[in-house]
Design a protein around this motif. Sequence first.
Motif, PDB file in Angstrom:
ATOM      1  N   ALA A  13       3.728  78.675 -37.614  1.00 22.20           N
ATOM      2  CA  ALA A  13       5.079  79.213 -37.427  1.00 22.20           C
ATOM      3  C   ALA A  13       5.870  78.353 -36.448  1.00 22.20           C
ATOM      4  O   ALA A  13       7.072  78.124 -36.637  1.00 22.20           O
ATOM      5  CB  ALA A  13       5.003  80.654 -36.931  1.00 22.20           C
ATOM      6  N   CYS A  14       5.209  77.882 -35.415  1.00 22.67           N
ATOM      7  CA  CYS A  14       5.868  77.003 -34.444  1.00 22.67           C
ATOM      8  C   CYS A  14       6.267  75.680 -35.090  1.00 22.67           C
ATOM      9  O   CYS A  14       7.365  75.157 -34.838  1.00 22.67           O
ATOM     10  CB  CYS A  14       4.964  76.756 -33.244  1.00 22.67           C
ATOM     11  SG  CYS A  14       4.834  78.155 -32.116  1.00 22.67           S
ATOM     12  N   GLU A  15       5.398  75.152 -35.935  1.00 23.80           N
ATOM     13  CA  GLU A  15       5.721  73.888 -36.609  1.00 23.80           C
ATOM     14  C   GLU A  15       6.956  74.053 -37.496  1.00 23.80           C
ATOM     15  O   GLU A  15       7.848  73.196 -37.515  1.00 23.80           O
ATOM     16  CB  GLU A  15       4.526  73.407 -37.431  1.00 23.80           C
ATOM     17  CG  GLU A  15       4.746  72.039 -38.066  1.00 23.80           C
ATOM     18  CD  GLU A  15       3.507  71.506 -38.760  1.00 23.80           C
ATOM     19  OE1 GLU A  15       3.592  70.408 -39.332  1.00 23.80           O
ATOM     20  OE2 GLU A  15       2.461  72.185 -38.722  1.00 23.80           O
ATOM     21  N   ARG A  16       7.022  75.168 -38.210  1.00 19.74           N
ATOM     22  CA  ARG A  16       8.180  75.423 -39.073  1.00 19.74           C
ATOM     23  C   ARG A  16       9.456  75.583 -38.260  1.00 19.74           C
ATOM     24  O   ARG A  16      10.544  75.200 -38.699  1.00 19.74           O
ATOM     25  CB  ARG A  16       7.946  76.685 -39.914  1.00 19.74           C
ATOM     26  CG  ARG A  16       6.880  76.525 -40.985  1.00 19.74           C
ATOM     27  CD  ARG A  16       6.908  77.699 -41.960  1.00 19.74           C
ATOM     28  NE  ARG A  16       6.614  78.979 -41.325  1.00 19.74           N
ATOM     29  CZ  ARG A  16       5.390  79.489 -41.193  1.00 19.74           C
ATOM     30  NH1 ARG A  16       4.334  78.812 -41.642  1.00 19.74           N
ATOM     31  NH2 ARG A  16       5.214  80.667 -40.618  1.00 19.74           N
ATOM     32  N   ALA A  17       9.330  76.164 -37.067  1.00 19.51           N
ATOM     33  CA  ALA A  17      10.500  76.431 -36.231  1.00 19.51           C
ATOM     34  C   ALA A  17      10.838  75.269 -35.301  1.00 19.51           C
ATOM     35  O   ALA A  17      11.823  75.342 -34.558  1.00 19.51           O
ATOM     36  CB  ALA A  17      10.267  77.699 -35.401  1.00 19.51           C
ATOM     37  N   GLY A  18      10.027  74.212 -35.342  1.00 21.39           N
ATOM     38  CA  GLY A  18      10.267  73.088 -34.441  1.00 21.39           C
ATOM     39  C   GLY A  18      10.003  73.437 -32.988  1.00 21.39           C
ATOM     40  O   GLY A  18      10.670  72.927 -32.086  1.00 21.39           O
ATOM     41  N   ARG A  19       9.013  74.283 -32.764  1.00 25.08           N
ATOM     42  CA  ARG A  19       8.665  74.720 -31.412  1.00 25.08           C
ATOM     43  C   ARG A  19       7.231  74.323 -31.095  1.00 25.08           C
ATOM     44  O   ARG A  19       6.439  74.005 -31.984  1.00 25.08           O
ATOM     45  CB  ARG A  19       8.825  76.238 -31.269  1.00 25.08           C
ATOM     46  CG  ARG A  19      10.223  76.754 -31.582  1.00 25.08           C
ATOM     47  CD  ARG A  19      10.319  78.244 -31.357  1.00 25.08           C
ATOM     48  NE  ARG A  19      10.064  78.584 -29.965  1.00 25.08           N
ATOM     49  CZ  ARG A  19       9.802  79.833 -29.538  1.00 25.08           C
ATOM     50  NH1 ARG A  19       9.735  80.827 -30.397  1.00 25.08           N
ATOM     51  NH2 ARG A  19       9.585  80.063 -28.258  1.00 25.08           N
ATOM     52  N   SER A  20       6.889  74.394 -29.820  1.00 21.78           N
ATOM     53  CA  SER A  20       5.526  74.120 -29.395  1.00 21.78           C
ATOM     54  C   SER A  20       4.759  75.435 -29.244  1.00 21.78           C
ATOM     55  O   SER A  20       5.291  76.404 -28.676  1.00 21.78           O
ATOM     56  CB  SER A  20       5.526  73.388 -28.052  1.00 21.78           C
ATOM     57  OG  SER A  20       4.224  73.394 -27.485  1.00 21.78           O
ATOM     58  N   PRO A  21       3.515  75.498 -29.715  1.00 24.99           N
ATOM     59  CA  PRO A  21       2.709  76.704 -29.496  1.00 24.99           C
ATOM     60  C   PRO A  21       2.550  77.049 -28.017  1.00 24.99           C
ATOM     61  O   PRO A  21       2.295  78.215 -27.673  1.00 24.99           O
ATOM     62  CB  PRO A  21       1.360  76.332 -30.131  1.00 24.99           C
ATOM     63  CG  PRO A  21       1.693  75.298 -31.150  1.00 24.99           C
ATOM     64  CD  PRO A  21       2.816  74.500 -30.555  1.00 24.99           C
TER      65      PRO A  21
END
Length: 217
Positions: A13-21
């Motif tokens: 989900a983080c990868e899709r949102a361009g965020r870091s886990p």
Amino acid sequence: MSLPEITARIDAACERAGRSPAEIALIAVSKVQPNERVEAVLDAGHRIFGENRVQEAQGKWPAWKERYSGVELHLLGPLQSNKARPAMELFDAIHSIDRLKLARRIADMAQEIGSCPDLFLQINTGEEDQKAGIAPRDADAFIRDVRALDVPVKGLMCIPPVDETPSLHFALLAKIAARNGLSGLSMGMSADFEQAIAFGATHIRVGSAIFGARISD
């Protein structure tokens, strides 16, 4: 489901949102779970947990905090003013600040104790009569008033209505937080945490997907 599977879904989900886990705190909601299930998750190395009731948490977490280093405990359920002291002594964060009277009680206790948990202010984004929380139209004033008490306001929390699209409520909470300069967003549970991550959640609350179905409420 299991802890590794939830972690993998958070990563995706983080990868899709361009965020870091690393931006996401996974709160394992351990309320009314058998001790052996909670200990299994502790033994797996997880350290952030959530409880709904002060009394239930008092009965098990002091011993676990001694046994397992680095445990971070979050109160997710409603808090009565007369339980403020034990809550502040046990919990590292309280996600259910829903009225000024409670915030004032916590501020007074903080002065006496010398410390205060991180606080999340609960916003009733669906304006549901049966749910606690501040109406969105009153959120800015409430945030201002609680901040004036000199307590650590970490962010906002919401629980979307079960029959409405959660993303609408996540977007509303994020908007209120942004205009008030708050970075913490406690939103998203087992069924919708991936959507919450897409809308900026920093703390997600996952119980049954980690531990299995609760034994009782």
